[in-house]
Motif scaffolding. Structure first.
Motif, mmCIF file in Angstrom:
data_model
loop_
_atom_site.group_PDB
_atom_site.id
_atom_site.type_symbol
_atom_site.label_atom_id
_atom_site.label_comp_id
_atom_site.label_asym_id
_atom_site.label_seq_id
_atom_site.Cartn_x
_atom_site.Cartn_y
_atom_site.Cartn_z
ATOM 1 N N VAL A 129 0.820 -1.209 0.000
ATOM 2 C CA VAL A 129 0.000 0.000 0.000
ATOM 3 C C VAL A 129 0.856 1.262 0.000
ATOM 4 N N ALA A 130 2.094 1.153 0.501
ATOM 5 C CA ALA A 130 2.985 2.317 0.547
ATOM 6 C C ALA A 130 3.757 2.518 -0.753
ATOM 7 N N GLY A 131 3.737 1.518 -1.621
ATOM 8 C CA GLY A 131 4.564 1.600 -2.822
ATOM 9 C C GLY A 131 6.042 1.538 -2.483
ATOM 10 N N ALA A 132 6.381 0.807 -1.427
ATOM 11 C CA ALA A 132 7.769 0.714 -0.955
ATOM 12 C C ALA A 132 8.425 -0.549 -1.491
ATOM 13 N N LYS A 133 9.724 -0.486 -1.651
ATOM 14 C CA LYS A 133 10.485 -1.622 -2.164
ATOM 15 C C LYS A 133 11.196 -2.332 -1.021
ATOM 16 N N TYR A 134 10.976 -3.619 -0.916
ATOM 17 C CA TYR A 134 11.668 -4.442 0.074
ATOM 18 C C TYR A 134 13.076 -4.698 -0.448
ATOM 19 N N PRO A 135 14.122 -4.394 0.337
ATOM 20 C CA PRO A 135 15.480 -4.435 -0.199
ATOM 21 C C PRO A 135 16.102 -5.834 -0.207
ATOM 22 N N ALA A 136 16.988 -6.048 -1.145
ATOM 23 C CA ALA A 136 17.797 -7.265 -1.156
ATOM 24 C C ALA A 136 19.045 -7.093 -0.298
ATOM 25 N N GLU A 137 19.435 -5.826 -0.073
ATOM 26 C CA GLU A 137 20.605 -5.523 0.744
ATOM 27 C C GLU A 137 20.311 -4.276 1.556
ATOM 28 N N PHE A 138 20.821 -4.224 2.781
ATOM 29 C CA PHE A 138 20.563 -3.079 3.660
ATOM 30 C C PHE A 138 21.737 -2.930 4.613
ATOM 31 N N HIS A 139 22.305 -1.746 4.659
ATOM 32 C CA HIS A 139 23.454 -1.474 5.533
ATOM 33 C C HIS A 139 24.569 -2.513 5.357
ATOM 34 N N GLY A 140 24.788 -2.911 4.108
ATOM 35 C CA GLY A 140 25.863 -3.838 3.809
ATOM 36 C C GLY A 140 25.555 -5.294 4.076
ATOM 37 N N GLU A 141 24.331 -5.603 4.539
ATOM 38 C CA GLU A 141 23.939 -6.981 4.832
ATOM 39 C C GLU A 141 22.991 -7.500 3.762
ATOM 40 N N THR A 142 23.155 -8.751 3.377
ATOM 41 C CA THR A 142 22.197 -9.394 2.489
ATOM 42 C C THR A 142 20.935 -9.710 3.279
ATOM 43 N N ILE A 143 19.806 -9.242 2.788
ATOM 44 C CA ILE A 143 18.546 -9.367 3.518
ATOM 45 C C ILE A 143 17.757 -10.569 3.012
ATOM 46 N N GLN A 144 17.226 -11.334 3.948
ATOM 47 C CA GLN A 144 16.416 -12.494 3.577
ATOM 48 C C GLN A 144 15.122 -12.039 2.901
ATOM 49 N N PRO A 145 14.687 -12.714 1.863
ATOM 50 C CA PRO A 145 13.432 -12.326 1.199
ATOM 51 C C PRO A 145 12.258 -12.414 2.159
ATOM 52 N N MET A 146 11.320 -11.480 2.042
ATOM 53 C CA MET A 146 10.150 -11.559 2.916
ATOM 54 C C MET A 146 9.322 -12.789 2.543
ATOM 55 N N GLU A 147 8.635 -13.320 3.539
ATOM 56 C CA GLU A 147 7.938 -14.594 3.389
ATOM 57 C C GLU A 147 6.457 -14.445 3.047
ATOM 58 N N GLY A 148 5.875 -13.284 3.295
ATOM 59 C CA GLY A 148 4.426 -13.175 3.241
ATOM 60 C C GLY A 148 3.861 -12.668 1.932
ATOM 61 N N LEU A 149 2.539 -12.534 1.929
ATOM 62 C CA LEU A 149 1.763 -12.013 0.803
ATOM 63 C C LEU A 149 0.982 -10.785 1.261
ATOM 64 N N SER A 150 0.788 -9.826 0.374
ATOM 65 C CA SER A 150 -0.074 -8.694 0.707
ATOM 66 C C SER A 150 -1.502 -9.180 0.920
ATOM 67 N N LEU A 151 -2.134 -8.685 1.970
ATOM 68 C CA LEU A 151 -3.518 -9.046 2.273
ATOM 69 C C LEU A 151 -4.533 -8.197 1.514
ATOM 70 N N MET A 152 -4.058 -7.190 0.763
ATOM 71 C CA MET A 152 -4.992 -6.275 0.118
ATOM 72 C C MET A 152 -5.979 -6.967 -0.827
ATOM 73 N N PRO A 153 -5.573 -7.973 -1.613
ATOM 74 C CA PRO A 153 -6.591 -8.638 -2.436
ATOM 75 C C PRO A 153 -7.757 -9.167 -1.610
ATOM 76 N N ALA A 154 -7.476 -9.791 -0.459
ATOM 77 C CA ALA A 154 -8.554 -10.319 0.382
ATOM 78 C C ALA A 154 -9.388 -9.194 0.977
ATOM 79 N N LEU A 155 -8.734 -8.099 1.396
ATOM 80 C CA LEU A 155 -9.472 -6.989 1.992
ATOM 81 C C LEU A 155 -10.366 -6.300 0.976
ATOM 82 N N ARG A 156 -10.025 -6.434 -0.301
ATOM 83 C CA ARG A 156 -10.820 -5.798 -1.367
ATOM 84 C C ARG A 156 -11.758 -6.777 -2.059
ATOM 85 N N GLY A 157 -11.921 -7.975 -1.478
ATOM 86 C CA GLY A 157 -12.896 -8.920 -1.998
ATOM 87 C C GLY A 157 -12.338 -9.947 -2.957
ATOM 88 N N GLY A 158 -11.019 -9.988 -3.141
ATOM 89 C CA GLY A 158 -10.396 -10.935 -4.044
ATOM 90 C C GLY A 158 -9.825 -12.137 -3.319
#
Length: 570
Positions: free
Chosen positions: A448-477
């Motif tokens: 909803v924020a239009g934000a990008k989840y990073p692959a790297e942050f402060h020199g560290e490799t970041i683990q991919p996020m595990e979840g799904l956006s809930l917006m489809p369900a909240l909007r009836g999908g």
């Protein structure tokens, strides 16, 4: 004539301003140690008109899950990872394995760290509980201001007195509630302090940064033990629980069926405790009266937070999410202790400006011993008592088990989503039965924020996020199909569609069809051996990649030391 650079700069500023104004504010509110059916809008008798109103104007999820325990839930919520991936598979001790460090991993990012580059101001209020460093002079690398938040007011540890909380912190410095020049209410009560600071941060943001969206994380400690509540709130519930456990559970079950939160023919798990055998019924009822009052007071504060949004013209474009960290808590803190012989001063007085860090203090500041044991009236600043297993069973109606466990009573949470300009009118007041998990909150906020989840942050490799956006369900999908997994203290589970594989530590797998048996009363493992084998193998694969292994590391700090190759691989 304006220069080309000036024209381009102006265009960029206007574009950025337009982007920020379209982005919603996000307030993520979490309660502590409540059960699935405590809120009025989830079948409870406790007065929660403000949360009920948010539910009426938004969407309620009926099958949303946490991790079954306070700090793993907070780690998962903040990072969009399973708790072991975030370094907090158990509590705040380093067990010698990456999944059990008791400190938020550098290979994770918080929602605040993800949203700030998208233009968000970020605020945190309340309970933090994702670092083992909780003393004034210790490291602060995992305190809120070092994990993406611009402002913070709250406690670093996981529990404490509501009248004098330990590890109370403003921004980056621990403070005493009685020597805080910025906040001196007539009666200090932590739930009110959390609400007041959430309101304050909204007001300050509206005055100084209204052109920016904000993200606010509000983590109440209500209704975690000790049972502390203000007299005027307790008075509302006098006599409400005199009929005992079974009566309240049956009334909740009926309301939940009528609301459509559970099936019309949903069964009720066995009731814990026999009211006819309770020796001191007045004391036992008082425990639940105070618990209800704590939730009532939190709801009043949430009403003030919504009021601050309305006053500042921010309500329409604010996504509010409310949930809780685990199921009702069966821990018997203070219930079996021997009450002190006297309530007189027995300890040295503690100075008003002294910093306290205790989770369970032995004394109040005036030198009186903390009161515990049956017969000690809960509610006031001198006592420290939990409401007990039988009332936790009531809170978790109609489910089995409690906090710590990954049966439905330990991991089922309400999720209320309210966003006037972002949730279609046709969806408002709906109950959504699709399955969701804490890992989905990062994905939802980034979406909803239009934000990008990073692959790297402060020199560290970041683990991919595990979840799904809930917006489809909240909007009836529809949400994409996926499996969800759990492990805590050796208790483990795998949810795949309607099927749930679940076991307690060192116990065999059980199998339930949750669509037909939410109370987990009819184990199908013996009749579905193929499904059990397939789901158990999937759990093992997940456990190996998610830093869960070796099983038992939560209770054995030296397990596997020097045997790196035996640890679960990412």
């Amino acid at each position: 004539m304006p220069s080309r650079f000036f024209i381009l700069l102006t265009a960029f500023i206007l574009s950025a301003s337009s982007l920020f104004s379209a982005q919603p504010n996000i307030i993520l509110i979490m309660s502590d140690d409540m059960g699935f059916s405590d809120l009025g809008c989830y079948g409870g008798e406790i007065q929660t008109p403000n949360l009920n109103k948010l539910a009426e104007g938004g969407v309620r999820l009926s099958q949303f899950y946490n991790t079954g325990r306070c700090c793993p839930t907070r780690a998962s919520l903040l990072t969009g990872l399973y708790p072991h991936q975030a370094g907090i598979g158990h509590m705040m001790e380093d067990r010698g394995h990456d999944g059990y460090r008791g400190d938020l991993s550098k290979r994770s990012v918080t929602i605040a760290e993800v949203l700030k580059p998208a233009g968000y101001r970020t605020y945190a209020v309340g309970k933090w509980h994702v670092t083992k460093h909780a003393v004034p002079q210790g490291p602060k690398h995992n305190w809120p201001l070092h994990r993406g938040f611009d402002r913070f007011y709250g406690t670093i540890t996981g529990a404490g007195s509501f009248y004098d909380p330990g590890t109370l912190t403003r921004d980056d410095e621990m403070i005493s509630p009685f020597a805080d020049p910025e906040y001196q209410p007539k009666q200090y009560y932590y739930t009110d302090a959390i609400s007041d600071h959430a309101v304050r941060f909204i007001d300050e943001h509206a005055r100084a940064q209204k052109q920016q969206p904000f993200f606010m994380y509000v983590a109440y400690t209500a209704a975690h033990w000790p049972m502390h509540a203000l007299p005027e709130d307790v008075a509302k519930y006098k006599g409400k629980y005199d009929a005992g456990y079974e009566s309240v559970r049956q009334a909740r079950l009926l309301r939940m069926r009528q609301m459509g939160l559970i099936a019309k023919d949903a069964e009720l798990s066995p009731t814990k405790g026999d009211w006819t055998q309770v020796a001191d019924k007045a004391w036992e009822a008082r425990c639940m009266e105070v618990f209800a009052a704590m939730i009532d007071r939190m709801d009043q504060g949430i009403g003030r937070v919504v009021g601050a949004l309305e006053k500042n013209g921010l309500r329409e474009n604010t996504l509010i999410l409310f949930l809780q960290d685990n199921g009702g808590c069966q821990e018997g803190i203070g219930r079996q202790a021997q009450p002190p012989a006297s309530n007189a001063q027995t300890y040295p007085v503690i100075a008003q400006d002294a910093i306290r860090v205790e989770v369970i203090p032995k004394q109040t500041r005036d030198g009186k011993a903390v009161q515990q044991g049956q017969g000690v009236t809960p509610g006031g600043p001198n006592d420290y008592i939990a409401y007990g297993e039988a009332w936790a069973n009531v809170s978790n109606t109609p489910h089995r088990e409690y906090k710590h466990f990954v049966h439905e009573g330990g991991i089922s949470t309400p999720l209320i989503a309210h966003w006037p300009s972002g949730i279609p009118a046709a969806q408002k007041g709906k109950i959504e039965a699709q399955t969701g998990h804490l890992i989905d909150l990062m994905a939802t906020c980034a979406d909803v924020a239009g934000a990008k989840y990073p692959a790297e942050f402060h020199g560290e490799t970041i683990q991919p996020m595990e979840g799904l956006s809930l917006m489809p369900a909240l909007r009836g999908g529809k949400l994409a199909g996926r499996s969800i997994f759990w492990e805590h203290e050796g208790n483990r589970a795998h949810r795949d569609g309607p099927w749930k594989l679940v076991a307690k530590e060192n116990k065999p797998w059980e199998l339930y069809n949750i669509d037909q048996d939410r109370a987990e009363l009819h184990d199908l493992a013996a009749t579905e051996p193929g499904r059990v084998k397939e789901m158990a193998e999937a759990w093992e694969t997940w456990a190996a990649r998610a830093n869960v292994l070796p099983l038992g590391a939560w209770r054995k700090p030296d397990l596997g030391k020097g045997t790196k190759g035996k640890r679960g691989k990412k």
